[in-house]
Design an enzyme around this catalytic site. Structure first.
Site, mmCIF file in Angstrom:
data_model
loop_
_atom_site.group_PDB
_atom_site.id
_atom_site.type_symbol
_atom_site.label_atom_id
_atom_site.label_comp_id
_atom_site.label_asym_id
_atom_site.label_seq_id
_atom_site.Cartn_x
_atom_site.Cartn_y
_atom_site.Cartn_z
ATOM 1 N N SER A 253 0.845 -1.194 0.000
ATOM 2 C CA SER A 253 0.000 0.000 0.000
ATOM 3 C C SER A 253 0.878 1.242 0.000
ATOM 4 C CB SER A 253 -0.897 0.000 1.233
ATOM 5 O OG SER A 253 -0.122 0.342 2.365
ATOM 6 N N LYS A 254 0.239 2.368 0.021
ATOM 7 C CA LYS A 254 0.947 3.652 -0.060
ATOM 8 C C LYS A 254 2.017 3.784 1.024
ATOM 9 C CE LYS A 254 -2.373 6.245 -2.666
ATOM 10 N NZ LYS A 254 -3.359 5.169 -2.849
ATOM 11 N N ARG A 255 1.798 3.118 2.153
ATOM 12 C CA ARG A 255 2.810 3.173 3.212
ATOM 13 C C ARG A 255 4.158 2.667 2.722
ATOM 14 N NH1 ARG A 255 2.117 -0.627 6.634
ATOM 15 N NH2 ARG A 255 0.439 -1.619 5.476
ATOM 16 N N HIS A 256 4.135 1.802 1.724
ATOM 17 C CA HIS A 256 5.380 1.219 1.233
ATOM 18 C C HIS A 256 6.004 2.029 0.105
ATOM 19 C CE1 HIS A 256 3.085 -2.378 2.806
ATOM 20 N NE2 HIS A 256 4.163 -2.369 3.549
ATOM 21 N N GLY A 257 5.464 3.204 -0.183
ATOM 22 C CA GLY A 257 6.011 4.014 -1.278
ATOM 23 C C GLY A 257 5.071 3.982 -2.468
#
Ligand code: GLU
Ligand code: ZN
Length: 484
Positions: A253-257
């Site tokens: 998800s966006k947390r991972h870039g």
């Protein structure tokens, strides 16, 4: 075997997720490997989630990766339309067919009643599901609802006994007891089909031979299988492909870039690298080979080598692979791909200069966008730096002496192409001044590049040429003279 017809069926809810494109890649590779057809179908039946240019973003992502389609919304085909919102009459006719055969029924329950029902089930600690009230309405009750014009949905009448099995070519048999399957909605009160209904109707009508979708859809298999059975249709081959996880083993998800292909493209990842990398997220040829050309992937891709464990998206490996593919590009091609990144950074770059830069930057690029930080000083008109950085740990007089000597030497050369010869002469200058090379070339580097760390100095001067290098040195001299 009948012709392979496979589809990528995204919902136009934004820039497509890299995990979704990984699934599309598997589907595409299977089509190309087996000489079949790759079909693009847009699943836009959840109008609330739709974004305006959703279809464009999908097509841009596919095009960037080079996943071409044989039938689709823009090019049509024999099984169109390929946009679900344009197929509503087809779904209605099929829902009617199931109602007539007793496999589906109208449900008139209000959202309030359903909500109340859910709360009570939750309070009793039961799984939440439709309580079948409308499945057993009498003809008179049904007629009353119709007369009142009550809003209604169509639900599937799931058999209450027996069990349902899907033969999954990746996971083996998946089985569930029918008593645990909800009477799912097929047509919503707004007249749109649910995803589950539309996907089965379309996969059948479009003669899809293999359905590949991500593992996260496994819980939906009974809904689909029961629909095929209610219609009396053959079930296509089904395979649930591994979910794509971040390094923390949670869904990527966006947390991972970056998560969308468009983002990766704009950050300067090559399509070649992404395709190679994504192919190995959940598929492997021999557990060791890492680099595959597109044609090799097509030749070697088989369904039995798709894994069943969730796959981790390893950003470090992607960066390594991207560097590998960047280094493998011919000079002209790399220059062509770098130019837009410089332009987007508002640098006045030209193709010829970028081409000259290639030997200096190639090994230093992980992503195409790195070119901006590496080489912006080549293209700016006025370098910005503090005079103090020219002086460093020495003094204005020493710095001035170095620059004046370098200026005198460089002025003799009509071109800076012969880096070695010029460098040798500059070293002699440093020696004659009694300056260390680090000191002498350090001042020159700041004057020419505006930085204390830069691409190789002699190479930078070669690319900048006499016309740009000498004024930079003259300006640095002037600034030091003001200071002294
Ligand atoms: N529209 C679904 C999605 O975007 C398709 C899943 C499937 O392949 O059936 O996830
Ligand atoms: Zn009902």
């Amino acid at each position: 075997m009948a012709q392979v017809r496979v589809r990528f069926a995204p919902s136009p809810t934004g820039a497509p997720h890299i995990g979704s494109l990984r699934t599309a890649l598997f589907v595409w590779l299977w089509a190309r490997h087996s000489g079949g057809k790759f079909i693009l179908r847009v699943e836009d039946t959840d109008q609330k989630r739709e974004v305006e240019n959703g279809l464009e973003l999908i097509m841009d992502s596919l095009r960037f990766l080079g996943l071409d389609w044989d039938e689709g919304p823009d090019i049509g085909g024999a099984y169109g339309p390929y946009v679900q919102s344009q197929r509503l009459p087809i779904y209605h006719a099929h829902a009617q067919q199931l109602i007539s055969s007793g496999h589906a029924y109208y449900c008139y329950c209000t959202p309030e009643r359903l909500e109340q029902m859910r709360r009570e089930q939750q309070a009793r600690g039961e799984p939440t599901r439709y309580d079948l009230r409308c499945r057993f309405l009498s003809p008179a009750e049904r007629a009353a609802h119709e007369r009142a014009g009550d809003a209604k949905v169509v639900r599937l009448a799931v058999p209450q006994e027996g069990k349902t099995t899907l033969h999954d070519f990746i996971h083996g048999d998946l089985t569930i007891a029918n008593k645990d399957v909800d009477d799912q909605v097929l047509i919503k009160s707004d007249g749109f089909p649910t995803y589950h209904f539309a996907v089965v109707v379309d996969d059948h009508l479009m003669q899809i031979s293999h359905v590949m979708r991500a593992d996260e859809w496994i819980p939906s298999f009974p809904k689909h299988v029961l629909l095929y059975q209610a219609f009396g249709w053959d079930i296509p081959m089904h395979g649930h492909v591994p979910d794509v996880l971040g390094p923390d083993k949670k869904k990527l998800s966006k947390r991972h870039g970056a998560t969308s292909v468009i983002q990766f493209r704009d950050e300067g990842y090559l399509a070649e690298a992404l395709v190679n990398f994504l192919a190995l997220v959940g598929w492997s040829y021999d557990d060791k080979t890492e680099i595959f050309t597109r044609q090799q992937l097509i030749d070697l891709f088989t369904l039995d080598k798709i894994g069943h464990a969730p796959a981790v998206f390893d950003h470090t490996k992607l960066d390594w692979m991207n560097g590998y593919y960047i280094r493998a590009l011919p000079d002209d091609e790399l220059a062509t791909r770098l130019l837009p990144f410089l332009e987007r950074a508002h640098l006045h770059a030209d193709a010829a200069t970028v081409r000259e830069l290639i030997p200096l930057v190639r090994a230093r690029l992980k992503k195409l966008s790195d070119i901006v930080a590496l080489a912006d000083y080549i293209f700016v008109d006025d370098l910005e730096y503090a005079v103090q950085s020219l002086i460093g740990k020495s003094d204005p007089t020493t710095a001035l002496a170095a620059l004046r000597a370098a200026q005198a030497t460089l002025e003799k050369y009509p071109s800076f192409a012969d880096e070695e010869k010029i460098e040798a002469e500059l070293r002699v200058d440093a020696e004659q001044l009694g300056q260390k090379n680090a000191q002498f070339f350090g001042v020159l580097r700041v004057a020419v590049t505006g930085r204390t760390v830069s691409l190789p100095l002699m190479g930078s001067m070669r690319v900048l040429g006499r016309e740009k290098t000498l004024p930079r040195i003259a300006r640095a001299i002037a600034r030091l003279e003001n200071k002294a």
